[in-house]
Design a protein around this motif. Sequence first.
Motif, short mmCIF file in Angstrom:
data_model
loop_
_atom_site.label_atom_id
_atom_site.label_comp_id
_atom_site.label_asym_id
_atom_site.label_seq_id
_atom_site.Cartn_x
_atom_site.Cartn_y
_atom_site.Cartn_z
N VAL A 7 -4.59 -4.58 -2.51
CA VAL A 7 -5.06 -3.41 -3.25
C VAL A 7 -4.40 -2.16 -2.68
O VAL A 7 -3.93 -1.27 -3.41
CB VAL A 7 -6.60 -3.31 -3.18
N THR A 8 -4.30 -2.11 -1.36
CA THR A 8 -3.69 -0.94 -0.71
C THR A 8 -2.22 -0.79 -1.09
O THR A 8 -1.76 0.29 -1.48
CB THR A 8 -3.82 -1.06 0.83
N VAL A 9 -1.47 -1.92 -1.01
CA VAL A 9 -0.04 -1.85 -1.36
C VAL A 9 0.12 -1.36 -2.80
O VAL A 9 0.95 -0.51 -3.10
CB VAL A 9 0.63 -3.24 -1.23
N LYS A 10 -0.72 -1.87 -3.68
CA LYS A 10 -0.57 -1.55 -5.12
C LYS A 10 -1.08 -0.15 -5.44
O LYS A 10 -0.45 0.60 -6.18
CB LYS A 10 -1.32 -2.59 -5.96
N LEU A 11 -2.24 0.22 -4.87
CA LEU A 11 -2.86 1.47 -5.32
C LEU A 11 -2.52 2.65 -4.42
O LEU A 11 -2.29 3.75 -4.88
CB LEU A 11 -4.40 1.31 -5.38
N VAL A 12 -2.46 2.39 -3.10
CA VAL A 12 -2.27 3.53 -2.19
C VAL A 12 -0.81 3.71 -1.82
O VAL A 12 -0.33 4.82 -1.66
CB VAL A 12 -3.13 3.30 -0.91
N GLU A 13 -0.10 2.58 -1.69
CA GLU A 13 1.29 2.67 -1.23
C GLU A 13 2.27 2.44 -2.38
O GLU A 13 3.43 2.12 -2.17
CB GLU A 13 1.52 1.64 -0.11
#
Length: 216
Positions: A116-122
């Motif tokens: 989720v972090t790679v897709k949404l935040v990064e």
Amino acid sequence: MTITITAFERSPDGGKGLARDTRVRWALEEAGLPYEVRLVSFRAMKEAAHLALHPFGQIPTYEEGDLALFETGSIVLHIAERHAGLFPADANARARAITWMFAALNTVEPPILELVTVKLVEGDKPWKAERLPLVEDRVRARLNPLAARLGDGDWLDGGFSAGDLLMVSVLLRLRPSGLLNEFPSLAAYVARGEARPAYQRAFAAQLAINAAPLPA
Ligand SMILES: N[C@@H](CCC(=O)N[C@@H](CSCc1ccc([N+](=O)[O-])cc1)C(=O)NCC(=O)O)C(=O)O
């Protein structure tokens, strides 16, 4: 005694049920417990009144009389220990259900949160393209053994338990990525969880809030 939980005044997912109050609502519904909801804005979550309940300024929290809890897994455990519907009667089976609660949150969810972090935040970072396949493989490295253990069972260990509630909730977080479709038995497991009347009530309750106009 009245049970009060906190939830987003407006969830960033627009009511897809991915925010963690849905997990607590589901547990309360499985236990047949009425509850109140205090909606908090992003700003209010970081103000003194809420920080007194949740040191990290997040939702959900759980209040019942002079008891105040935070941490979704802890709240679900509390509900399961005090009320029927989420743990088997047998002591060893209950211990195994708690093992699956920890497995969901400590072993399966972390790589999903990384995804989720790679897709949404990064998403706009230069390393995203290189990092995404690595993280996807870390998720697969958890889903493969989980699918193997589930086999053709309905639930992870006998009847439905709080372990399944948290594992289904964790896997629901994965669904927007499409990765769950690579594991048909896990997709069916999640669908069984969503088909439970208690989940349906929990989902509908959070959707109603997110579809309602914001308070003036
Ligand atoms: N470990 C804690 C983590 C709690 C947590 O992450 N809370 C989030 C909401 S649930 C996590 C979440 C948020 C949004 C979506 N979404 O899809 O929009 C999904 C899940 C929160 O309060 N975030 C605001 C903040 O940290 O300031 C627990 O399990 O209770």
